[in-house]
Design an enzyme around this catalytic site. Sequence first.
Site, PDB file in Angstrom:
ATOM      1  N   LYS A 198      -1.463  -1.620  -3.929  1.00 39.61           N
ATOM      2  CA  LYS A 198      -2.593  -0.486  -3.903  1.00 39.61           C
ATOM      3  C   LYS A 198      -1.671   0.727  -3.845  1.00 39.61           C
ATOM      4  O   LYS A 198      -0.891   1.126  -2.975  1.00 39.61           O
ATOM      5  CB  LYS A 198      -3.462  -0.466  -2.433  1.00 39.61           C
ATOM      6  CG  LYS A 198      -4.390   0.597  -2.331  1.00 39.61           C
ATOM      7  CD  LYS A 198      -5.110   0.674  -1.044  1.00 39.61           C
ATOM      8  CE  LYS A 198      -5.775   2.052  -1.128  1.00 39.61           C
ATOM      9  NZ  LYS A 198      -6.663   2.233   0.386  1.00 39.61           N
ATOM     10  N   TYR A 242       0.833  -1.069  -0.037  1.00 40.71           N
ATOM     11  CA  TYR A 242       0.121  -0.025  -0.060  1.00 40.71           C
ATOM     12  C   TYR A 242       0.697   1.226  -0.047  1.00 40.71           C
ATOM     13  O   TYR A 242       1.640   1.717   0.922  1.00 40.71           O
ATOM     14  CB  TYR A 242      -0.810  -0.096   1.216  1.00 40.71           C
ATOM     15  CG  TYR A 242      -1.819   1.151   1.374  1.00 40.71           C
ATOM     16  CD1 TYR A 242      -2.134   2.137   0.285  1.00 40.71           C
ATOM     17  CD2 TYR A 242      -2.498   1.612   2.438  1.00 40.71           C
ATOM     18  CE1 TYR A 242      -2.966   3.062   0.574  1.00 40.71           C
ATOM     19  CE2 TYR A 242      -3.239   2.368   2.868  1.00 40.71           C
ATOM     20  CZ  TYR A 242      -3.506   3.416   1.717  1.00 40.71           C
ATOM     21  OH  TYR A 242      -4.408   4.338   1.926  1.00 40.71           O
TER      22      TYR A 242
END
Length: 294
Positions: free
Chosen positions: A163, A135
């Site tokens: 992400k 992330y």
Amino acid sequence: MDFGRLITAMVTPFDAEGKIDWETTGRLIDYLIDEQQTDSIVVCGTTGESPTLDDEEKIALYRFAVERGAGRVPVIAGTGSNNTAHSIHLTKEAEAAGADGVLLVSPYYNKPSQEGLYQHFRAIAESTKLPVMLYNVPGRTGVNLNVDTTLRLAQIPNIVATKDCAPTEQLTAIAAGAPAHFKVYSGDDSQTLPALAVGAYGIVSVTSHIIGREMKQMISAYVEGRTAEAAKLHQRLSPIFRGLFNCPHPVTNPVPVKYALNHVGIPVGGVRLPLVPLTEAEAAFVRNLLDNRE
């Protein structure tokens, strides 16, 4: 493990005393799966107010989400922090709780080098059998997990996705260089369709709490080659994408989406300090946005 194309980063419902509201949490999980058609759920991410959840609460949320989800969708546990050993501890707890994967945010505040980022994520991935989603959110962490480091991490077998909230150019480069098993997700709702167009697989979304079904239609239209239809849907949804983060000026997630959920009848409560509720002007903006959308 295929986490699907639409992943919802779930808020954490609180009661009037600021404690986790387990009844509403269960209702929210059902609502996201049944009504908003999410493919996976992230618990204890930034949208779930992870900085103000203690370890006991996080582990309880991992267990609860797995049990309530009952295999209907994968459950991804937010276990990342800026402390590698602590992240390993939470990752092991998530694995024991039955989570289907973990989401690991880049270490914040201590601003490691690219080599430090690589070693951090590698150590956590090697501590678990679970699939790992990286992330990268430079606006919150103060550090960018760059293209080269992401692609280097993608060679680790159980690091299966990222992400990424970096600009489209970075998503493009990662998607172009990643191995076949590694999937790129945008972390910016407003960039869902542009990200798909440059090779991303899907979105880890906040606005899917409110318009998940419509986002799913947009993604499906694009994937199935109906690009004009996807563009029209993007245009229609764009005010919601923008408005839930800028109401009318930038407001920290998850404050607006929690207000929106309360407004549509999912009583998720307020936020924990240091976050504060919307002002009345901001709340009126969100109400108008939701009540007058097409």
